[in-house]
Structures are given as C-alpha cells and as structure tokens.
Scaffold this motif. Structure first.
Motif, PDB file in Angstrom:
ATOM      1  N   SER A 189       1.845  -3.977   2.568  1.00  0.00           N
ATOM      2  CA  SER A 189       1.061  -4.191   1.192  1.00  0.00           C
ATOM      3  C   SER A 189       1.433  -5.344   0.420  1.00  0.00           C
TER       4      SER A 189
ATOM      5  N   GLN B 155      -1.338  -8.338  -0.036  1.00  0.00           N
ATOM      6  CA  GLN B 155      -1.674  -8.857  -1.587  1.00  0.00           C
ATOM      7  C   GLN B 155      -1.431 -10.371  -1.320  1.00  0.00           C
TER       8      GLN B 155
ATOM      9  N   GLN C 110      -9.983  -9.639  -3.718  1.00  0.00           N
ATOM     10  CA  GLN C 110      -9.328  -8.749  -4.805  1.00  0.00           C
ATOM     11  C   GLN C 110     -10.059  -7.323  -5.204  1.00  0.00           C
TER      12      GLN C 110
ATOM     13  N   ASN D 278     -10.279  -5.369  -1.641  1.00  0.00           N
ATOM     14  CA  ASN D 278      -8.982  -5.436  -1.115  1.00  0.00           C
ATOM     15  C   ASN D 278      -8.348  -4.045  -0.693  1.00  0.00           C
TER      16      ASN D 278
ATOM     17  N   PHE E 252      -2.035  -2.678  -7.695  1.00  0.00           N
ATOM     18  CA  PHE E 252      -2.477  -3.416  -6.466  1.00  0.00           C
ATOM     19  C   PHE E 252      -3.268  -4.585  -6.946  1.00  0.00           C
TER      20      PHE E 252
ATOM     21  N   VAL F 115       5.227  -8.012  -6.513  1.00  0.00           N
ATOM     22  CA  VAL F 115       5.375  -8.192  -5.140  1.00  0.00           C
ATOM     23  C   VAL F 115       6.613  -9.062  -4.782  1.00  0.00           C
TER      24      VAL F 115
ATOM     25  N   PRO G 142       3.266  -2.541  -4.004  1.00  0.00           N
ATOM     26  CA  PRO G 142       3.345  -3.562  -3.031  1.00  0.00           C
ATOM     27  C   PRO G 142       4.589  -4.473  -2.937  1.00  0.00           C
TER      28      PRO G 142
END
Length: 262
Positions: free
Chosen positions: A24, A28, A37, A41, A108, A115, A158
């Motif tokens: 994930s 991203q 996005q 996404n 997300f 991330v 993510p």
C-alpha cells in the motif's frame, strides 16, 4: 490511468504484497508520481490486492486443499483447528473494515508523510524480529493467531507492511518462521476477497465511478497476479533463511527519503 501505468502499478503491487516492504505504501508513492489519487487510487488498490490474493491461492493450493478436506470431515481435527485460528485472526481487520473504513480511506488520500513514518515502523519491526531469539513453539496458538490478527489490522495504514507486521509479530511471539509465513499469507485471503466482492456488488469497479478503464483494471490485475505469484514463492524461501534484515534496511532508507523529500 493508462494501461501502461496500470501495468507498472500492478507489478509493484504484486512484488511488494508479499515482500515485507508495504504494497500500500509503494502504491501510494507511485500513484503520487503518476498523479493517480482519490477514488481512482482506492479502486485500483482493491483490484490489485484481489489479484495477489489469487496468486496466493495458486502458490499455497496444496495447503489450502488439505485444510478444506479436513474441514469437510466435520470434526475437530488439526485442519479445522487451523482454520479456526485463521478465522480468529481475521476478527481485528473485520472490525476495522466495518467501523473505520471511511477513516482508512481518508488516510490513503492524506499524502506521503504517513507512508514514510509507517515504513520506519516496519523497519523497526523487521529488525526486532531478526535479532529476537524467543523460544520456538511447535505451532501457532489461538492467542498468537489473535495477536497476529491485530498486527494485520494495524497494517491497513499505508507504509506499514502487512506481511512484515504479521510475520514479525509471529516470530517475536516465538513461532516457527515458515509456519508464520504461511499463516500470514493464508489469513489475508478472505478479508481482501471479501472487500473486493463488496465493492463489486455496490458498483465500486465501474468506469463511471472509478475513472479507470476496463483495460487498465484488467492489465493491473494480470500483472499483479503474475508478479505476486513470483514474489509469494520467493518470500516463503526467504523467511526460512531469515533474510528479513535486508528488508528492514530498505524500508528504513525509503522511509527517510520520503520524509526528507516530502
């Protein structure tokens, strides 16, 4: 999203789903590079995750057949007990999916900083699992199955690797590396396929709602399936040899780079 972008993202998903580096998180990163996005996404992520689950079924088909045969004996045998542990492990992620789905979807779309932080956490987990030397157990207990399930639920973030979190947690609890790896890959089958099925039923995969063409979705699915098959087989061998420390280094470097570049 073009079919070429779908091909690249599908390969990235397939490779990183089983390697403990966060699929994930990488989706991203590359989605941000490609400008993919929002709902587009998220829909693509569900499709390629379903593809890698299918590749898991193919790689672990013998183990799955043994479990199903034991289940249909309708007795409390070792296979039924193992399936019960898998079901128990799925409860935490089911709770997250039922009650916190909207919150996860917002995460997300919240950018790359989370991330980077999550990748650093993944690196720490893998390093702890590599250097830890707990007394090894013969089999995964119900308690351990539930704790591994909590690790899987946390890995909806993510950048926090699902396979890395679950395998590291299982090893830290003193379980055999090979047993934990197989359990980690089997426990994710129903949650991801269930998520894909629910989104399909409500029309989440339609071109009108997602903005992705049928060709791009098909290319993404196939590329994720093929690369996932390769990565799943490879990862099972890597876990046996205890080579997770190199993935900890990788996650640490990528996480630091993201935080500085972001």
């Amino acid at each position: 999203m073009s079919w070429l972008e779908a091909l690249v993202l599908g390969v990235i998903q397939g490779l990183t789903e089983f390697l403990p580096v966060s699929s994930s998180g990488h989706l991203q990163i590359f989605s941000a590079i490609f400008g993919v996005q929002g709902e587009e996404n998220l829909t693509f992520a569900v499709v390629v995750h379903a593809a890698t689950v299918c590749s898991t079924i193919v790689v672990l088909r013998r183990e799955i057949l043994v479990l199903l045969k034991g289940l249909f004996n309708f007795s409390w045998n070792p296979e039924t007990i193992y399936i019960a542990k898998i079901v128990l492990s799925m409860i935490p992620v089911a709770v997250v999916g039922l009650f916190f789905k909207d919150y996860v979807e917002r995460i997300f779309g919240s950018g790359l900083m989370i991330v980077g932080i999550a990748l650093l956490i993944t690196a720490c987990l893998l390093a702890f699992a590599y250097y830890a030397r707990p007394r090894e157990k013969k089999e995964i207990s119900f308690r351990d199955a539930f704790l591994i399930g909590i690790a899987q639920a946390c890995a909806v973030l993510p950048g926090l690797s699902r396979s890395g979190s679950t395998i590291a947690t299982g090893i830290l609890l003193g379980n055999n590396k090979e047993n934990v790896a197989k359990f980690s890959f089997l426990m994710v089958l129903v949650p991801i396929l269930g998520e894909a099925f629910l989104d399909l039923m409500k029309g989440g995969f339609s071109a009108a709602e997602s903005g992705i063409s049928g060709l791009s979705l098909a290319v993404g699915f196939l590329s994720a399936f093929l690369s996932g098959y390769i990565a799943c087989s490879w990862m099972l061998n890597l876990v046996k040899k205890g080579k997770l420390i190199w993935f900890a280094v990788y996650c640490f470097v990528v996480g630091i780079v993201i935080l500085f570049v972001h």
